[in-house]
Design an enzyme around this catalytic site. Structure first.
Site, PDB file in Angstrom:
ATOM      1  N   GLU A 132       0.856  -1.143  -0.171  1.00  0.00           N
ATOM      2  CA  GLU A 132      -0.018   0.013   0.032  1.00  0.00           C
ATOM      3  C   GLU A 132       0.841   1.293  -0.094  1.00  0.00           C
ATOM      4  O   GLU A 132       0.873   2.057   0.840  1.00  0.00           O
ATOM      5  CB  GLU A 132      -0.918   0.018   1.182  1.00  0.00           C
ATOM      6  CG  GLU A 132      -1.944  -1.145   1.029  1.00  0.00           C
ATOM      7  CD  GLU A 132      -3.061  -0.959   1.885  1.00  0.00           C
ATOM      8  OE1 GLU A 132      -3.104  -0.498   3.006  1.00  0.00           O
ATOM      9  OE2 GLU A 132      -4.190  -1.754   1.599  1.00  0.00           O
ATOM     10  N   GLU A 151      -6.304  -7.799  -1.527  1.00  0.00           N
ATOM     11  CA  GLU A 151      -7.004  -8.120  -0.036  1.00  0.00           C
ATOM     12  C   GLU A 151      -8.462  -7.556  -0.148  1.00  0.00           C
ATOM     13  O   GLU A 151      -8.595  -6.792  -0.756  1.00  0.00           O
ATOM     14  CB  GLU A 151      -6.130  -7.141   0.945  1.00  0.00           C
ATOM     15  CG  GLU A 151      -4.694  -7.425   0.962  1.00  0.00           C
ATOM     16  CD  GLU A 151      -4.063  -6.245   1.993  1.00  0.00           C
ATOM     17  OE1 GLU A 151      -5.038  -5.669   2.948  1.00  0.00           O
ATOM     18  OE2 GLU A 151      -2.893  -6.078   2.145  1.00  0.00           O
TER      19      GLU A 151
END
Ligand code: GLA
Ligand code: ZN
Length: 687
Positions: free
Chosen positions: A154, A312
């Site tokens: 991220e 995810e």
């Protein structure tokens, strides 16, 4: 193009896996394999935050444990998505080399802690990353178990340290050449902000400069460029060891800290982490959450023009929403099918095994603290695994779209920083969704492009609020219309150039005023509780209402060379009456509409759907869908069409089918009607 599918021609079903938390529990690691197989998991994302275990002391590399785990997984048919560990620096490193710790906009350097907080410029951190990545690459870049590199985690944030300040100045020097050019671009004569030496330039700060919009924009561009450069440094040793092993980075939905699009030239596949706040309504209507989620999936699919990976999502609940509701029974299957429908070639979770301590110990996981397989979550994950195992033919299937909506990060930054005309949310994202919603509800596939992408292939291009307009983009929009495209422009378009300097002369600038045949006069922004009204004088389509409400931003325009389709119709004698709101003009083989105000949702549905029909834009499934029901289509390499039907409501729904469909999992056939239970979803093929 390298493909993970070469190694494993199946849909990926996996999870973030953190064996480094359990190295002193061999029985748990052994059990994990058994549980993964039971859940139908064929890959894990491994190593994401494992740096302290991989290099416990400087230059003391310990990769054997990882190697053993990757090997054992592989022997059991489970592949690895191998991460580089740069998303969390080890404590020893942060203490030994303070320069790698990030400095915030107030010029305060972080203490060690958390994650995702390193400096992107620090030569030391870059060297450390290169070294560990070289070790990982030497060991694993040609390992048959490794499908894909997962770069960091991220990627996000910005650093204001002295090294970054200096790099920023160098970046500006290369961009502008002279201070004179920079001062002009930044309009610094305003408030005596003229720079007389490069050393005076500092990154924006609440303690200092925030008023130079060109500087703010360049700072975000620089942070993006620095991140891209850091990323290039990260992948260099990986690609040197095996240029064919693909790389991805996991994006965050609608994150606007950096411009993700600039990373694409370095990426082989896009992936994202999807965490909508499901179950936050009282009536069980999940369509708002689903639409948000699907829009970002559409962005990810359009980015590289091919399937994305769902890297995810939670199998049950997060631990960071205001209220962390678990996915209700059947909902994991529904939300998984929605991802497949929009172009995902994987369903992956955070996390495989729930961690025992620290701040994510209550986050949902495939295996909870109980370690049992008879939990609802484990059973539902296994169900998704079973479904994916029957979908090999779907791998790589495309989502054909004839419509696009433009969403551009630099425009988003600029229009939200502009100081006026509406500081309580200018609404660019809101307007994007007003366009997106009717297509989403009607099952019309949509790509989401940014201003740099090629839009020539679309029949319809919606451009909500392109405030920051580059000349080059305008030229492509004009060419698009001339060549037969249908373009919708809106209020607050073509206002500033790439430096956020207002265009002089008629706007929308760079030829768009002439293209649309309208000229901007003034803007009337409204408070949230106010509205104005538009009246259709020449309704472009039958069945449109006579009037619609307008809100948020109402622009006055003069229609100089365009057909006026709708006008303001305000009772209040102080507000304009009869001025154009919606216009249309033909140019070359195409046409351009200009919508001067935010209209209510109903207008967008009443206008866009017949417009799409008039352009012969195809629906995914030629059927009328009940409210809250979605239909999508993907076309496999052999031409097979897969249909994805989803019910986002708590009410049973029925779809009237245009042709018979067969459920790909159960084999059950539906002739005329297809019933969907509450939160039900199926994948089907024509019979
Ligand atoms: C993000 C991170 C994961 C984890 C999850 C929790 O997506 O990438 O490491 O923290 O959030 O939802
Ligand atoms: Zn820095």
């Amino acid at each position: 193009m390298a493909s993970y599918l070469t190694a494993l021609p199946h849909m990926l079903h996996g999870a973030d896996y953190n064996p480094e938390q359990w190295l002193d529990h061999p029985e748990i690691l052994q059990k994990d394999i058994e549980l993964m197989k039971l859940a139908g998991i064929n890959c894990v994302s491994i190593g994401i935050f494992a740096w302290a275990a991989l290099e416990p002391k400087e230059h003391d590399y310990r990769l054997d444990w990882l190697s053993e785990i990757i090997d054992t997984l592989y022997e059991n048919g489970i592949y690895s998505v191998l991460a580089t560990p740069s998303g969390a620096k080890p404590v020893w490193m942060a203490h030994k080399y303070p320069e790698i710790r990030r400095v915030n906009a107030m010029r305060v350097r972080d203490l060690q802690g958390g994650r995702h907080n390193h400096c992107y410029t620090s030569p030391i951190y870059r060297k450390k990353v290169r070294q560990i990545n070289t070790k990982l690459a030497e060991r694993f870049a040609n390992h048959p178990a490794v499908l894909l590199w997962h770069i960091s985690n991220e990627i996000q944030g910005e650093c204001h340290c002295p090294l970054c300040q200096e790099a920023f100045r160098q970046w500006l020097k290369a961009k502008y050449g002279s201070l004179e050019q920079l001062n002009h671009a930044y309009w610094t004569a305003f408030w005596s902000h003229t720079y007389t030496d490069w050393s005076q330039i500092e990154s924006p700060s609440p303690a200092g400069e925030t008023n130079i919009h060109g500087l703010n924009l360049d700072w975000k561009r620089f942070c993006t460029a620095q991140t891209v450069d850091f990323f290039a440094n990260e992948i260099a040793p990986l690609k040197a060891a095996n240029p064919d092993l693909p790389v991805t980075a996991n994006f965050m939905g609608f994150y606007d800290g950096i411009d993700y699009w600039k990373l694409l030239p370095l990426m082989d596949v896009v992936s994202w982490d999807s965490y909508p706040s499901f179950h936050n309504t009282d009536n069980g209507d999940e369509s708002g959450n689903a639409m948000w989620n699907d829009a970002y999936s559409d962005i990810c699919r359009t980015m590289l023009g091919k399937p994305y990976l769902l890297m995810e999502n939670t199998p049950s609940q997060t631990n960071w929403h205001g209220v962390c509701r678990p996915k209700q029974p059947g909902f994991l299957r529904l939300s998984s099918i929605a991802h497949l429908a929009h172009g995902a070639d994987s369903i992956q979770y955070f996390q495989f095994r729930q961690s025992r301590g620290s701040c994510e110990k209550f986050h949902g996981a495939v295996v909870s603290h109980s370690g049992r397989t008879d939990t609802r979550t484990f059973q539902e994950v296994s169900g998704v695994g079973k479904m994916l195992a029957s979908l090999d033919a779907l791998c790589g299937a495309r989502v054909p779209s004839q419509t696009a909506i433009l969403y551009d990060m630099e425009n988003h930054w600029a229009v939200n920083d502009a100081k006026g005309p509406r500081n309580d949310d200018i609404g660019d994202t809101d307007l994007f969704f007003r366009f997106y919603r009717p297509f989403w509800q009607a099952g019309i596939p949509v790509d989401v492009v940014n201003a740099d992408m090629d839009f020539s292939a679309y029949k319809l291009l919606c451009v909500p609020m392109l405030y920051l307009l580059r000349k080059e983009t305008a030229q492509r929009l004009i060419a698009y219309v001339k060549q037969g495209g249908t373009l919708i422009l809106t209020c607050h378009t073509g206002v500033v150039d790439e430096h956020d300097l207002c265009y002089l002369g008629d706007t929308p600038a760079c030829g768009l005023a002439a293209l649309a045949g309208v000229r901007y006069l003034e803007t009337d922004p409204l408070y949230d509780w106010q509205h104005q009204t538009m009246r259709l004088t020449k309704p472009p389509f039958e069945n449109m209402a006579k009037t619609y409400q307008l809100n948020k931003l109402c622009e006055r325009i003069a229609a100089e060379d365009a057909k006026v389709l709708a006008v303001y119709d305000n009772d209040n004698p102080c507000e304009p009456d009869g001025m154009p709101v919606l216009t249309c003009r033909s140019e070359g083989r195409g046409q351009v509409y200009y919508l001067a105000a935010f209209a209510e949702d109903k207008f967008f549905a009443d206008f866009l759907l017949p417009l799409a029909q008039s352009l012969a834009i195809e629906k995914a499934l030629p059927a009328d869908l009940p409210y809250g029901v979605c239909a999508n289509q993907r076309i496999a390499a052999d031409g097979t069409a897969f249909y994805f039907l989803q019910n986002w409501t708590r009410t049973p729904q029925t779809i009237m089918l245009p042709f018979p469909l067969q459920d790909v999992e159960s084999g059950r056939c539906y002739q005329n009607k297809l019933p969907l239970p509450p939160y039900g979803a199926i994948i089907a093929k024509p019979q």
